[in-house]
Write a protein that holds these residues in place. Structure first.
Motif, short mmCIF file in Angstrom:
data_model
loop_
_atom_site.label_atom_id
_atom_site.label_comp_id
_atom_site.label_asym_id
_atom_site.label_seq_id
_atom_site.Cartn_x
_atom_site.Cartn_y
_atom_site.Cartn_z
N UNK A 21 0.81 -1.21 0.00
CA UNK A 21 0.00 0.00 0.00
C UNK A 21 0.85 1.27 0.00
N UNK A 22 2.02 1.19 0.61
CA UNK A 22 2.95 2.31 0.63
C UNK A 22 4.36 1.73 0.76
N UNK A 23 5.34 2.45 0.27
CA UNK A 23 6.70 1.91 0.25
C UNK A 23 7.69 3.05 0.14
N UNK A 24 8.90 2.84 0.67
CA UNK A 24 9.95 3.86 0.55
C UNK A 24 10.40 4.02 -0.90
N UNK A 25 10.14 3.03 -1.74
CA UNK A 25 10.39 3.14 -3.19
C UNK A 25 9.04 3.22 -3.88
N UNK A 26 8.68 4.39 -4.38
CA UNK A 26 7.33 4.57 -4.96
C UNK A 26 6.96 3.55 -6.04
N UNK A 69 12.79 -7.01 12.98
CA UNK A 69 13.15 -5.86 13.81
C UNK A 69 12.35 -5.84 15.09
N UNK A 70 12.59 -4.83 15.93
CA UNK A 70 11.86 -4.72 17.19
C UNK A 70 10.39 -4.37 16.98
N UNK A 71 9.55 -4.77 17.90
CA UNK A 71 8.11 -4.49 17.80
C UNK A 71 7.83 -3.00 17.71
N UNK A 72 8.66 -2.17 18.33
CA UNK A 72 8.41 -0.72 18.32
C UNK A 72 8.58 -0.10 16.93
N UNK A 73 9.17 -0.84 15.99
CA UNK A 73 9.33 -0.31 14.63
C UNK A 73 8.18 -0.73 13.71
N UNK A 74 7.13 -1.30 14.30
CA UNK A 74 5.96 -1.73 13.55
C UNK A 74 4.73 -0.98 14.04
N UNK A 75 3.75 -0.81 13.14
CA UNK A 75 2.45 -0.25 13.49
C UNK A 75 1.38 -1.10 12.82
N UNK A 79 -5.91 -4.01 10.21
CA UNK A 79 -5.37 -5.03 9.32
C UNK A 79 -4.24 -4.56 8.42
N UNK A 80 -3.83 -3.32 8.56
CA UNK A 80 -2.74 -2.75 7.76
C UNK A 80 -1.47 -2.81 8.61
N UNK A 81 -0.39 -3.35 8.04
CA UNK A 81 0.87 -3.53 8.74
C UNK A 81 1.91 -2.59 8.15
N UNK A 82 2.60 -1.84 9.00
CA UNK A 82 3.64 -0.91 8.54
C UNK A 82 4.92 -1.17 9.30
N UNK A 83 6.03 -1.18 8.55
CA UNK A 83 7.36 -1.35 9.12
C UNK A 83 8.15 -0.06 8.91
N UNK A 84 8.85 0.36 9.97
CA UNK A 84 9.60 1.60 9.93
C UNK A 84 11.06 1.35 10.29
N UNK A 85 11.92 2.29 9.86
CA UNK A 85 13.31 2.27 10.29
C UNK A 85 13.35 2.67 11.76
N UNK A 86 14.49 2.43 12.41
CA UNK A 86 14.63 2.85 13.81
C UNK A 86 14.36 4.33 13.93
N UNK A 87 13.79 4.71 15.03
CA UNK A 87 13.40 6.09 15.25
C UNK A 87 11.90 6.16 15.39
N UNK A 91 6.24 9.00 8.36
CA UNK A 91 6.31 8.75 6.92
C UNK A 91 7.75 8.75 6.42
N UNK A 92 8.59 9.64 6.94
CA UNK A 92 9.97 9.71 6.45
C UNK A 92 10.78 8.47 6.83
N UNK A 93 10.35 7.72 7.83
CA UNK A 93 11.04 6.50 8.26
C UNK A 93 10.35 5.22 7.77
#
Length: 105
Positions: A21-26, A69-75, A79-87, A91-93
């Protein structure tokens, strides 16, 4: 409905399909992916219906890898799953946002 990382880990296995649905590479937004391998470190996916896509050749033919990765880097929301970089999870991560498809579209 997946509400946390532990539930996501139990829900993924080879053959499960995801919609990006969304990605760091459009260019990856809107892709349909199929899980090829799941292990304790993360999971691999290939792009469906695009056998020549360069993602599919990665990692010795397993496709693209997403680390747990750690659970804190997920949202997780509705039913929508998002993975983020540390921090902070902004959206920027963002690495990727996807939903698991219950059936083939």
């Amino acid at each position: 409905m997946i509400k946390n990382l532990n539930q996501l880990k139990r829900a993924l296995w080879p053959g499960i399909r995801l919609e990006i649905l969304d990605h760091c590479r459009p260019q990856c937004i809107g892709q349909l992916r199929e899980v090829t391998l799941v292990n304790t470190q993360g999971f691999y996916t290939k792009v469906l219906n695009q056998p020549d896509n360069q993602i599919n050749a990665g990692n010795n033919g397993r496709g693209s890898m997403l680390w747990w990765g750690p659970a804190k880097t997920w949202a997780f929301e509705n039913g929508i799953c998002s993975s983020y970089q540390y921090g902070d999870n902004t959206k920027k991560n963002l690495i990727v946002t996807f939903r698991i498809l219950e059936e083939i579209p």
